[in-house]
Design a protein around this motif. Sequence first.
Motif, PDB file in Angstrom:
ATOM      1  N   MET A 147      -2.156  20.696  24.681  1.00  0.00           N
ATOM      2  CA  MET A 147      -0.949  21.209  24.035  1.00  0.00           C
ATOM      3  C   MET A 147      -0.199  20.084  23.312  1.00  0.00           C
ATOM      4  N   ASP A 148      -0.200  18.879  23.907  1.00  0.00           N
ATOM      5  CA  ASP A 148       0.397  17.728  23.220  1.00  0.00           C
ATOM      6  C   ASP A 148      -0.389  17.403  21.951  1.00  0.00           C
ATOM      7  N   TYR A 149      -1.714  17.517  22.050  1.00  0.00           N
ATOM      8  CA  TYR A 149      -2.573  17.294  20.886  1.00  0.00           C
ATOM      9  C   TYR A 149      -2.237  18.293  19.781  1.00  0.00           C
ATOM     10  N   ARG A 150      -2.043  19.563  20.117  1.00  0.00           N
ATOM     11  CA  ARG A 150      -1.716  20.570  19.108  1.00  0.00           C
ATOM     12  C   ARG A 150      -0.377  20.275  18.426  1.00  0.00           C
ATOM     13  N   THR A 151       0.586  19.834  19.231  1.00  0.00           N
ATOM     14  CA  THR A 151       1.901  19.514  18.662  1.00  0.00           C
ATOM     15  C   THR A 151       1.798  18.354  17.687  1.00  0.00           C
ATOM     16  N   GLU A 152       1.098  17.311  18.099  1.00  0.00           N
ATOM     17  CA  GLU A 152       0.949  16.141  17.241  1.00  0.00           C
ATOM     18  C   GLU A 152       0.111  16.474  16.006  1.00  0.00           C
ATOM     19  N   ARG A 153      -0.935  17.253  16.209  1.00  0.00           N
ATOM     20  CA  ARG A 153      -1.795  17.661  15.092  1.00  0.00           C
ATOM     21  C   ARG A 153      -1.018  18.450  14.040  1.00  0.00           C
ATOM     22  N   GLY A 154      -0.123  19.318  14.496  1.00  0.00           N
ATOM     23  CA  GLY A 154       0.651  20.146  13.581  1.00  0.00           C
ATOM     24  C   GLY A 154       1.474  19.336  12.597  1.00  0.00           C
ATOM     25  N   LYS A 155       1.891  18.145  13.001  1.00  0.00           N
ATOM     26  CA  LYS A 155       2.680  17.292  12.109  1.00  0.00           C
ATOM     27  C   LYS A 155       1.831  16.705  10.978  1.00  0.00           C
ATOM     28  N   MET A 156       0.513  16.744  11.152  1.00  0.00           N
ATOM     29  CA  MET A 156      -0.382  16.100  10.193  1.00  0.00           C
ATOM     30  C   MET A 156      -1.021  17.075   9.212  1.00  0.00           C
ATOM     31  N   LEU A 157      -0.850  18.375   9.418  1.00  0.00           N
ATOM     32  CA  LEU A 157      -1.589  19.364   8.643  1.00  0.00           C
ATOM     33  C   LEU A 157      -0.754  19.967   7.523  1.00  0.00           C
ATOM     34  N   LEU A 158      -1.440  20.267   6.426  1.00  0.00           N
ATOM     35  CA  LEU A 158      -0.850  21.053   5.353  1.00  0.00           C
ATOM     36  C   LEU A 158      -1.119  22.537   5.554  1.00  0.00           C
ATOM     37  N   SER A 159      -2.322  22.862   6.036  1.00  0.00           N
ATOM     38  CA  SER A 159      -2.685  24.253   6.316  1.00  0.00           C
ATOM     39  C   SER A 159      -3.919  24.257   7.202  1.00  0.00           C
ATOM     40  N   ARG A 160      -4.192  25.403   7.785  1.00  0.00           N
ATOM     41  CA  ARG A 160      -5.394  25.551   8.593  1.00  0.00           C
ATOM     42  C   ARG A 160      -5.807  27.013   8.619  1.00  0.00           C
ATOM     43  N   ARG A 161      -7.093  27.249   8.793  1.00  0.00           N
ATOM     44  CA  ARG A 161      -7.604  28.609   8.939  1.00  0.00           C
ATOM     45  C   ARG A 161      -8.882  28.553   9.762  1.00  0.00           C
ATOM     46  N   ASN A 162      -9.264  29.694  10.294  1.00  0.00           N
ATOM     47  CA  ASN A 162     -10.483  29.734  11.091  1.00  0.00           C
ATOM     48  C   ASN A 162     -11.173  31.082  10.935  1.00  0.00           C
ATOM     49  N   GLN A 163     -12.392  31.156  11.432  1.00  0.00           N
ATOM     50  CA  GLN A 163     -13.180  32.380  11.453  1.00  0.00           C
ATOM     51  C   GLN A 163     -13.973  32.406  12.752  1.00  0.00           C
ATOM     52  N   LEU A 164     -14.226  33.611  13.247  1.00  0.00           N
ATOM     53  CA  LEU A 164     -15.164  33.803  14.345  1.00  0.00           C
ATOM     54  C   LEU A 164     -16.481  34.287  13.752  1.00  0.00           C
ATOM     55  N   LEU A 165     -17.576  33.673  14.211  1.00  0.00           N
ATOM     56  CA  LEU A 165     -18.884  33.873  13.601  1.00  0.00           C
ATOM     57  C   LEU A 165     -19.931  34.253  14.640  1.00  0.00           C
ATOM     58  N   LEU A 166     -20.955  34.936  14.182  1.00  0.00           N
ATOM     59  CA  LEU A 166     -22.195  35.122  14.940  1.00  0.00           C
ATOM     60  C   LEU A 166     -23.302  34.407  14.178  1.00  0.00           C
ATOM     61  N   GLU A 167     -24.367  34.029  14.894  1.00  0.00           N
ATOM     62  CA  GLU A 167     -25.468  33.342  14.237  1.00  0.00           C
ATOM     63  C   GLU A 167     -26.580  34.332  13.904  1.00  0.00           C
ATOM     64  N   PHE A 168     -27.186  34.133  12.740  1.00  0.00           N
ATOM     65  CA  PHE A 168     -28.323  34.960  12.359  1.00  0.00           C
ATOM     66  C   PHE A 168     -29.474  34.741  13.339  1.00  0.00           C
ATOM     67  N   SER A 169     -30.181  35.814  13.645  1.00  0.00           N
ATOM     68  CA  SER A 169     -31.257  35.743  14.634  1.00  0.00           C
ATOM     69  C   SER A 169     -32.423  34.879  14.162  1.00  0.00           C
ATOM     70  N   ASN A 212     -38.719  20.566   5.985  1.00  0.00           N
ATOM     71  CA  ASN A 212     -38.175  19.210   6.126  1.00  0.00           C
ATOM     72  C   ASN A 212     -37.136  19.113   7.236  1.00  0.00           C
ATOM     73  N   GLN A 213     -37.065  20.144   8.068  1.00  0.00           N
ATOM     74  CA  GLN A 213     -36.128  20.171   9.200  1.00  0.00           C
ATOM     75  C   GLN A 213     -34.673  20.051   8.759  1.00  0.00           C
ATOM     76  N   GLU A 214     -34.373  20.527   7.549  1.00  0.00           N
ATOM     77  CA  GLU A 214     -32.997  20.416   7.062  1.00  0.00           C
ATOM     78  C   GLU A 214     -32.102  21.562   7.515  1.00  0.00           C
ATOM     79  N   ALA A 215     -32.694  22.670   7.975  1.00  0.00           N
ATOM     80  CA  ALA A 215     -31.899  23.838   8.372  1.00  0.00           C
ATOM     81  C   ALA A 215     -31.265  23.599   9.737  1.00  0.00           C
ATOM     82  N   VAL A 216     -29.943  23.647   9.800  1.00  0.00           N
ATOM     83  CA  VAL A 216     -29.214  23.403  11.052  1.00  0.00           C
ATOM     84  C   VAL A 216     -28.756  24.715  11.683  1.00  0.00           C
ATOM     85  N   GLY A 217     -28.121  25.602  10.905  1.00  0.00           N
ATOM     86  CA  GLY A 217     -27.631  26.857  11.458  1.00  0.00           C
ATOM     87  C   GLY A 217     -27.171  27.802  10.369  1.00  0.00           C
ATOM     88  N   GLY A 218     -27.230  29.091  10.668  1.00  0.00           N
ATOM     89  CA  GLY A 218     -26.763  30.117   9.743  1.00  0.00           C
ATOM     90  C   GLY A 218     -25.892  31.120  10.464  1.00  0.00           C
TER      91      GLY A 218
END
Length: 282
Positions: A147-169, A212-218
């Motif tokens: 919670m202290d981290y969130r408070t301190e982080r908030g002073k440093m941000l201009l904006s933020r957003r997130n998404q919840l994702l599922l991975e392709f099979s 070439n093993q470049e695919a990490v995740g989808g």
Amino acid sequence: MATRVLQRAATGLKQTKNGFRAHGQVSVIARSLAAHREDSWFKSLFVRKVDPRKDAHATLLSKKEDNNLYKIQFHNVKPECLDAYNTLCEDVLPSIHTDPEYPCELVGTWNTWYGEQDQAVHLWRYRGGYPALTEVMNKLRQNKRFMDYRTERGKMLLSRRNQLLLEFSFWNEPVPRPGPNIYELRSYQLRPGTMIEWGNYWARAIEIRQQNQEAVGGFFSQIGSLYTVHHLWAYKDLQSRDDTRNAAWQREGWDEVVYYTVPLIQHMESRIMIPMKSSPLK
């Protein structure tokens, strides 16, 4: 409808002084109506009939054996605060990642190199789906350090957003990998209703892009901006990225995938990202 139009045209014929021209008008109208009927029939051959489905695309496209849920976070940081922000994240986020009391893992954490500047991207995995996410959120509210981290982080941000994702099979599950690497996050905003079609093409395409093993995740979004797809790739450097992507065009089937998936896209974005020191994806 066609009969009434022809009848009206025939009536006009009697009232016209020049019978030849009137006959021509009837012929033109008749040909036009015939062409219209033929065109309508021809177009009907291409009407896409959608089979009724009883499963959401999330059920059809996601992995069922592991029940993983992902959260991706985009933090736009004040330019003068970026170094302090990175230090703060490297101090706090690994402690959550390694604590067995939290059913979540930090998959990767990066700074954007090319794309939107002064941006941090974090990718979390919750093993156990939505219940695991809820458990982590409830525990973090009781975690004073976080919670202290969130408070301190908030002073440093201009904006933020997130998404919840599922991975392709059909994609790899992201696992830690040694570095140094650069990462490309390619984000696609699809036209609503095209997620199944996208998945069908990429289930074949991913075989072409694994050599070439470049695919990490989808991943595809469930909450946040909907019909969003994220593909995560790893390369040694920008030149190897260019060489790898060009080589894909020499493999059979890649041109077809691009041809059929481009019309599904409303918007696309590419970020080149550098891992933070604490990122499991190096």
